[in-house]
Design an enzyme around this catalytic site. Structure first.
Site, PDB file in Angstrom:
ATOM      1  N   CYS A  78       0.703  -1.272   0.010  1.00  0.00           N
ATOM      2  CA  CYS A  78       0.053   0.106   0.000  1.00  0.00           C
ATOM      3  C   CYS A  78       0.799   1.239  -0.021  1.00  0.00           C
ATOM      4  CB  CYS A  78      -0.877  -0.042   1.215  1.00  0.00           C
ATOM      5  SG  CYS A  78      -2.051   1.275   1.470  1.00  0.00           S
ATOM      6  N   GLY A  89      10.387 -13.820   7.068  1.00  0.00           N
ATOM      7  CA  GLY A  89      10.090 -14.906   8.107  1.00  0.00           C
ATOM      8  C   GLY A  89       9.603 -15.890   7.754  1.00  0.00           C
ATOM      9  N   VAL A 140      -7.784 -11.716 -22.900  1.00  0.00           N
ATOM     10  CA  VAL A 140      -6.307 -11.675 -23.591  1.00  0.00           C
ATOM     11  C   VAL A 140      -5.851 -13.162 -23.319  1.00  0.00           C
ATOM     12  CG1 VAL A 140      -4.122 -10.810 -22.727  1.00  0.00           C
ATOM     13  CG2 VAL A 140      -6.067  -9.191 -22.803  1.00  0.00           C
ATOM     14  N   ASP A 161      -5.158  -9.188   3.148  1.00  0.00           N
ATOM     15  CA  ASP A 161      -5.457  -9.848   1.825  1.00  0.00           C
ATOM     16  C   ASP A 161      -5.064 -11.402   1.873  1.00  0.00           C
ATOM     17  OD1 ASP A 161      -5.802  -7.211   0.695  1.00  0.00           O
ATOM     18  OD2 ASP A 161      -4.147  -7.062  -0.774  1.00  0.00           O
ATOM     19  N   HIS A 201     -24.110  24.124   3.565  1.00  0.00           N
ATOM     20  CA  HIS A 201     -24.444  24.496   2.273  1.00  0.00           C
ATOM     21  C   HIS A 201     -23.464  25.433   2.260  1.00  0.00           C
ATOM     22  CE1 HIS A 201     -26.318  25.517  -1.449  1.00  0.00           C
ATOM     23  NE2 HIS A 201     -26.172  26.855  -0.967  1.00  0.00           N
TER      24      HIS A 201
HETATM   25  P1  NAI Z   1      -9.859  -6.721  -9.978  1.00  0.00           P
HETATM   26  O1  NAI Z   1     -10.135  -8.086  -9.534  1.00  0.00           O
HETATM   27  O2  NAI Z   1     -10.300  -5.287  -9.458  1.00  0.00           O
HETATM   28  O3  NAI Z   1      -9.935  -6.696 -11.539  1.00  0.00           O
HETATM   29  C1  NAI Z   1      -9.798  -7.499 -12.698  1.00  0.00           C
HETATM   30  C2  NAI Z   1     -10.234  -7.433 -13.944  1.00  0.00           C
HETATM   31  O4  NAI Z   1      -9.360  -8.145 -14.873  1.00  0.00           O
HETATM   32  C3  NAI Z   1     -11.628  -8.331 -13.857  1.00  0.00           C
HETATM   33  O5  NAI Z   1     -12.625  -7.276 -14.522  1.00  0.00           O
HETATM   34  C4  NAI Z   1     -11.574  -9.190 -14.790  1.00  0.00           C
HETATM   35  O6  NAI Z   1     -12.672  -9.777 -15.392  1.00  0.00           O
HETATM   36  C5  NAI Z   1     -10.467  -9.010 -15.578  1.00  0.00           C
HETATM   37  N1  NAI Z   1      -9.809 -10.118 -16.273  1.00  0.00           N
HETATM   38  C6  NAI Z   1      -8.950 -11.273 -15.604  1.00  0.00           C
HETATM   39  N2  NAI Z   1      -8.641 -12.010 -16.666  1.00  0.00           N
HETATM   40  C7  NAI Z   1      -8.617 -11.446 -17.928  1.00  0.00           C
HETATM   41  C8  NAI Z   1      -8.143 -11.568 -19.155  1.00  0.00           C
HETATM   42  N3  NAI Z   1      -7.519 -12.794 -19.559  1.00  0.00           N
HETATM   43  N4  NAI Z   1      -8.345 -10.650 -20.305  1.00  0.00           N
HETATM   44  C9  NAI Z   1      -9.172  -9.637 -19.977  1.00  0.00           C
HETATM   45  N5  NAI Z   1      -9.632  -9.296 -18.595  1.00  0.00           N
HETATM   46  C10 NAI Z   1      -9.290 -10.244 -17.532  1.00  0.00           C
HETATM   47  O7  NAI Z   1      -8.234  -6.579 -10.163  1.00  0.00           O
HETATM   48  P2  NAI Z   1      -7.191  -5.725 -10.010  1.00  0.00           P
HETATM   49  O8  NAI Z   1      -7.531  -4.248 -10.734  1.00  0.00           O
HETATM   50  O9  NAI Z   1      -5.794  -6.111 -10.440  1.00  0.00           O
HETATM   51  O10 NAI Z   1      -6.882  -5.310  -8.368  1.00  0.00           O
HETATM   52  C11 NAI Z   1      -6.499  -6.031  -7.581  1.00  0.00           C
HETATM   53  C12 NAI Z   1      -6.919  -6.005  -6.207  1.00  0.00           C
HETATM   54  O11 NAI Z   1      -6.357  -4.790  -5.388  1.00  0.00           O
HETATM   55  C13 NAI Z   1      -8.653  -5.977  -6.086  1.00  0.00           C
HETATM   56  O12 NAI Z   1      -8.839  -6.752  -5.091  1.00  0.00           O
HETATM   57  C14 NAI Z   1      -8.859  -4.439  -5.507  1.00  0.00           C
HETATM   58  O13 NAI Z   1      -9.718  -4.321  -4.499  1.00  0.00           O
HETATM   59  C15 NAI Z   1      -7.255  -4.076  -5.097  1.00  0.00           C
HETATM   60  N6  NAI Z   1      -7.146  -2.557  -5.129  1.00  0.00           N
HETATM   61  C16 NAI Z   1      -7.804  -1.711  -4.629  1.00  0.00           C
HETATM   62  C17 NAI Z   1      -8.027  -0.463  -4.747  1.00  0.00           C
HETATM   63  C18 NAI Z   1      -8.711   0.596  -4.280  1.00  0.00           C
HETATM   64  O14 NAI Z   1      -9.628   0.143  -3.347  1.00  0.00           O
HETATM   65  N7  NAI Z   1      -8.664   1.775  -4.772  1.00  0.00           N
HETATM   66  C19 NAI Z   1      -6.585   0.245  -5.659  1.00  0.00           C
HETATM   67  C20 NAI Z   1      -6.011  -0.811  -6.209  1.00  0.00           C
HETATM   68  C21 NAI Z   1      -6.133  -2.255  -5.879  1.00  0.00           C
END
Ligand code: NAI
Length: 462
Positions: free
Chosen positions: A42, A115, A233, A309, A441
């Site tokens: 983070c 660890g 992909v 996580d 407001h």
């Molecule tokens: P994500 O799980 O949010 O989204 C991954 C996306 O990739 C999905 O929409 C899925 O359908 C797509 N996908 C999977 N395989 C694919 C393929 N072969 N071709 C095309 N699309 C495909 O994952 P992300 O964005 O990597 O985030 C990971 C984690 O990190 C999440 O759990 C998220 O909550 C956390 N995170 C949270 C943040 C926040 O709260 N602002 C900021 C950054 C990360």
């Protein structure tokens, strides 16, 4: 060899918050961390640095698009990418040093290294084995690999590499329209990169409220991002400075290729537990690698706990922090509690997206009778003054009791606005409770009140 009440493995938001609370509750505490700096993903390569780049590029957007309208004339700033990265690194530095200061203040020992847990009550770091009455696994997550795609952190990058590209790419392919892809994709789009997002599903940000998903995608398109939806992909061929992304459209199996300079792989993350020795220890893990725990975050091995996580649930820093505090309370003989029904989720794009509780889709699936109160930021005076009137607030409440069941916001400061709904939900408030609360407001928060009014007799400004 030293002995402790608690040794926490991992100094991310879950681990360091757990350590501070343990120390505050009088437990002799140490944290094992192998990175050069504290704060985990983070602070070092995730939430914090990405926010620095989101902030900087939003300022650029304002200068390019809105300054002249406000009578602020002159040349728009040009981008000094090196300096922007220096600013981002300084932000990281300030934050990670802050945690080091808090460790010293709370007399928490930092055991430097990676660890392993050779047996319950023991943690090995390098050649030294330390003993602890309790151990907390807070080792976080790592990017999940996509078959056929090799991450080199130069041309094909994870979020880590995307935060330190040597130059702003001309063309970028973002694989996955999730949180990481859209936050970082919008950073580069604002810097002038041609960004194409290739997403397997037909909607962006899986799991979000459907109406928010549609509005969000429309706004991002307006900001210049291109979407290829329903496309899987298959592989990425990386050359020295270029890459070819091969994908297949789900609807007709047709194949296509994208030629870009940089590929961002943002297709999810998985628990990072390599090298801990969990299998030999007898700690159970799910097929997806999540450490299994009971309702007090204890694993199958007595005295070994896990949070953040590394276990089930949303991969969010604040969820990890809450679990860290709760485990500390449990270890100190108190009552630790996390309300998993009220964990907000925020996407830090411009505008921001925030949600808490259930979505309309979830309520429909559950056959729950509900009402939806919606208010557009177009009717909010402050938003109009600030060129931030895109988006809306939607509050979902039980049809009979009026109890708030969820809220979904896309608009200015959504990530902050969501919290008044979180507090209301913690107290079991009704939409009317929110609607009867005086809101200053002119503030964006009036839009939340108006959405609550829309669950009853109707909003004033629409
Ligand atoms: P994500 O799980 O949010 O989204 C991954 C996306 O990739 C999905 O929409 C899925 O359908 C797509 N996908 C999977 N395989 C694919 C393929 N072969 N071709 C095309 N699309 C495909 O994952 P992300 O964005 O990597 O985030 C990971 C984690 O990190 C999440 O759990 C998220 O909550 C956390 N995170 C949270 C943040 C926040 O709260 N602002 C900021 C950054 C990360």
């Amino acid at each position: 060899m030293a002995s402790y009440d608690v040794i926490i493995i991992g100094a991310g938001p879950g681990g360091y918050v757990c350590a501070i609370r343990c120390a505050q509750l009088g437990l002799k505490t140490a944290v094992v961390e192998g990175r050069e700096t504290l704060g985990g993903t983070c602070l070092n390569v995730g939430c914090i640095p990405s926010k620095a780049l989101l902030h900087a590029t939003h300022q650029l957007h304002e200068a390019e698009h809105n300054f002249a309208k406000m009578g602020l004339k002159g040349k728009s700033p040009s981008v000094d990418w090196k300096q922007m990265l220096t600013y981002k690194d300084e932000v990281i530095d300030g934050n990670t040093k802050g945690i080091e200061f808090l460790f010293k203040k709370n007399k928490i020992d930092w055991l430097k290294g990676w660890g392993t847990i050779p047996e319950a009550g023991k943690v090995k770091v390098g050649d030294e084995t330390h003993s602890a009455k309790n151990i907390v696994i807070a080792t976080g997550s790592e990017t999940s690999a996509l078959p056929g795609v090799e991450i080199d952190e130069k041309v094909v990058v994870s979020s880590t590499g995307a935060l330190e590209l040597s130059k702003v790419p001309k063309k970028m392919c973002v694989i996955g329209a999730g949180v990481i892809g859209l936050e970082l994709g919008s950073v580069y789009a604002r810097l002038g990169t041609e960004v194409t997002v290739v997403e397997y599903l037909d909607t962006v940000t899986p799991g979000m409220d459907g109406e928010v998903q549609k509005t969000f995608q429309r706004i991002l398109k307006k900001q210049g991002l291109t979407f290829v939806m329903g496309a899987a992909v298959q592989s990425v061929e990386a050359l020295k400075t270029k890459a070819k992304v091969n994908y297949k459209l789900r609807k007709d199996d047709s194949e296509a290729t994208l030629d870009v300079d940089t590929v961002l792989v943002s297709t999810g993350r998985k628990p990072f537990t390599d090298g801990l020795g969990l299998e030999a220890l007898g700690v159970q893990q799910s097929k997806r690698g999540q450490v299994q725990t009971d309702e007090h975050w204890q694993t199958a091995v007595k005295g070994v706990y896990a949070i953040g996580d590394a276990i089930e649930g949303p991969m969010l820093a604040h969820k990890a922090e809450d679990e860290g505090m709760a485990v500390a309370e449990v270890l100190a003989g108190k009552h630790g509690h996390v309300n998993y029904g009220v964990i907000p989720g925020v996407i830090y794009t411009h505008p921001e997206v925030a949600s808490v509780g259930q979505t309309e889709e979830e309520l429909k699936d559950a056959g729950r009778a509900y009402k939806a109160g919606k208010f557009m930021f177009m009717g909010n005076g402050r938003a109009k003054a600030n060129f931030a009137s895109d988006g809306f607030v939607k509050i979902l409440a039980d049809k009979e009791t009026d109890r708030i069941l969820g809220a979904h916001i896309i608009g200015p400061m959504a990530g902050d606005l969501i919290h008044e709904v979180c507090v209301a939900m913690e107290f079991g408030a009704s939409a009317q409770d929110l609607a009867l609360t005086c809101h200053a407001h002119p503030t964006y928060s009036e839009a939340v009140r108006e959405a609550a009014l829309a669950c009853g007799d109707g909003p004033i400004h629409s």
